[in-house]
Design an enzyme around this catalytic site. Structure first.
Site, short mmCIF file in Angstrom:
data_model
loop_
_atom_site.label_atom_id
_atom_site.label_comp_id
_atom_site.label_asym_id
_atom_site.label_seq_id
_atom_site.Cartn_x
_atom_site.Cartn_y
_atom_site.Cartn_z
N GLY A 32 0.84 -1.19 0.00
CA GLY A 32 0.00 0.00 0.00
C GLY A 32 0.87 1.24 0.00
O GLY A 32 2.07 1.18 -0.31
N VAL A 33 0.31 2.37 0.39
CA VAL A 33 1.07 3.61 0.36
C VAL A 33 2.26 3.55 1.32
O VAL A 33 3.35 4.05 1.01
CB VAL A 33 0.16 4.82 0.68
CG1 VAL A 33 -0.44 4.72 2.07
CG2 VAL A 33 0.93 6.13 0.54
N ALA A 34 2.10 2.91 2.48
CA ALA A 34 3.21 2.83 3.44
C ALA A 34 4.34 1.97 2.89
O ALA A 34 5.52 2.36 2.94
CB ALA A 34 2.71 2.26 4.77
N LYS A 56 0.63 -9.39 -0.40
CA LYS A 56 -0.26 -10.54 -0.26
C LYS A 56 -1.13 -10.73 -1.50
O LYS A 56 -1.46 -11.83 -1.89
CB LYS A 56 -1.12 -10.37 0.98
CG LYS A 56 -1.98 -11.57 1.34
CD LYS A 56 -2.72 -11.30 2.63
CE LYS A 56 -3.61 -12.47 3.02
NZ LYS A 56 -4.37 -12.18 4.27
N ALA A 67 -9.25 3.79 -0.96
CA ALA A 67 -9.56 5.05 -0.28
C ALA A 67 -10.17 6.03 -1.28
O ALA A 67 -9.76 6.09 -2.44
CB ALA A 67 -8.30 5.63 0.33
N GLY A 69 -11.94 9.66 -0.39
CA GLY A 69 -12.12 11.09 -0.17
C GLY A 69 -10.96 11.98 -0.54
O GLY A 69 -11.13 13.00 -1.21
N GLY A 70 -9.76 11.66 -0.08
CA GLY A 70 -8.63 12.50 -0.42
C GLY A 70 -7.61 12.58 0.69
O GLY A 70 -7.61 11.78 1.63
N ASP A 236 -2.57 -10.12 9.30
CA ASP A 236 -1.40 -11.01 9.28
C ASP A 236 -0.15 -10.32 9.82
O ASP A 236 0.64 -10.92 10.55
CB ASP A 236 -1.13 -11.50 7.85
CG ASP A 236 -2.36 -12.11 7.21
OD1 ASP A 236 -2.81 -13.14 7.70
OD2 ASP A 236 -2.86 -11.53 6.24
N ARG A 303 -15.25 11.27 13.03
CA ARG A 303 -15.89 10.03 12.60
C ARG A 303 -16.46 9.20 13.75
O ARG A 303 -17.53 8.60 13.63
CB ARG A 303 -14.91 9.17 11.80
CG ARG A 303 -14.53 9.79 10.47
CD ARG A 303 -13.52 8.95 9.72
NE ARG A 303 -13.14 9.61 8.48
CZ ARG A 303 -12.28 9.10 7.61
NH1 ARG A 303 -11.71 7.93 7.86
NH2 ARG A 303 -11.99 9.74 6.50
#
Length: 362
Positions: A32-34, A56, A67, A69-70, A236, A303
């Site tokens: 992902g981004v990370a 994975k 994702a 919204g931004g 995991d 949220r």
């Protein structure tokens, strides 16, 4: 926690000497981004480093990709970092690490500009200026986005393209990382991490030895019945870190998003918070706008407050869900601003111009 989890160091028994061996300087678990940013940072800071990313699934399977919204960052001249920091600390309700908040907020604009330079396309107006949206907990319009509600897809694709183009980064997709491999430490505890045991279905069990291993494996959304996370988000990384003896922190902090599309029998689909930022309101089955009853910020409260307000109203009205009314936005503006959501609603024969959208926290 049951003692068996402390006794079972590795998920499966294995003998590393009998398995195929792969060597690298840096192993990143997660794409992902990370994970992709970690890999790109590693090769940027060491011109000789070789990096492997073990994913994975595919790029579309990361939470980053889904994702909508931004990204919140102070990029508007009318906005300030002090305001963003204050908003974040207020939303955190005393639980934030203030120094980390300051670092993220102050560094955020530069990181977004780096993404733009790398090719991430953000929505702009006719003059070429960035368009800003607003989300819960923010006092300013500071959310940059792509195609209205497809920001994650754009971000993940840009980073994935960079990774694939780099000669010193190898991306192993469909490569399930089972466990971190550690050297023996004192008193029977795990010592230094030296890599991981993996299982790509095409090749079977393999060992990847690494000088440094970075866990960026995402969350555990699939633990919950109500989830918009991809199927691979099953915790995991958290589990293998625990078995290796890593200290886990803030495990109760699982994010619940207030508005996801509620259609009985269908999987949950995210409805970006930016919809409320543009003016949509939450109503119950009687058409009553209820969030002002729970918080003065109404639909733009943080949220956790909105999600709890929705659940309280569902209990009060004895109903399985509430509704998101987008008609205050104007249906033409809604369709233009949120094309992905508009398309999704058509698939379920929901006309937001005629009736509110059924929603539920996930």
């Amino acid at each position: 926690m049951h003692a068996v989890f402390d006794e079972r160091r590795y998920l499966i028994p294995f003998r590393a000497t009998l398995l195929p061996q792969i060597f690298t300087d840096v192993l990143v678990v997660g794409a992902g981004v990370a994970g992709t940013c970690a890999a790109l940072s590693a090769v940027r800071h060491d011109e000789n480093a070789e990096v492997i990313i073990a994913a994975k699934g595919q790029v579309k399977d990361s939470n980053t990709y889904w994702a909508q919204g931004g990204i919140a960052a102070v990029l508007d001249d009318d906005d300030t970092t002090s305001s963003h920091i204050e908003d974040t600390l207020v939303a955190g309700a005393g639980l934030c690490d203030e120094q980390i908040v300051r670092t993220v907020v102050e560094d955020g604009p530069a990181r977004v500009r780096e993404l733009i330079t790398a090719g991430t396309r953000l929505d702009r107006d006719e003059l070429g200026e960035l368009k800003f949206g607003r989300e819960g907990g923010h006092s300013h319009f500071r959310i940059v986005h792509t195609d209205g509600d497809a920001t994650g897809k754009s971000l993940a694709t840009t980073l994935n393209d960079q990774v694939r183009a780099h000669e010193r980064i190898r991306l192993f997709e469909d490569c399930f990382v089972l466990d971190l491999i550690t050297t023996p430490g004192p008193d029977g505890v795990a010592g230094e991490c030296v890599g991981a045991i993996t299982h790509p279905p095409k090749y079977g069990l393999q060992v990847i030895w690494a000088r440094a291993t970075i866990l960026a494996a995402g969350g555990c959304g699939q633990v919950y019945r109500e989830s918009t996370n991809p199927s691979v988000s099953s915790g995991d990384g958290i589990a293998m870190a625990y078995r290796a003896g890593a200290a886990l922190q803030d495990m109760a902090f699982v994010q619940f998003h207030p508005t996801t599309l509620y259609v009985a029998g269908a999987s949950r689909s995210l409805i970006t918070e930016a919809v409320r930022g543009e003016g949509a309101v939450l109503v119950d089955k009687a058409g009553h706008r209820f969030m002002p009853d729970y918080d003065e910020r109404a639909e733009l409260a943080p949220r956790d407050i909105v999600a709890r307000g929705m659940l309280k109203q569902m209990a009060k009205t004895d109903h399985s869900h509430v509704y998101l009314d987008v008609r205050p936005i104007g249906i033409d503006k809604f369709n233009e601003r949120f094309p992905g959501l508009a398309h999704l609603l058509k698939q379920f024969d929901i006309d937001p111009a005629e009736s509110p959208i059924p929603g539920h926290p996930s």
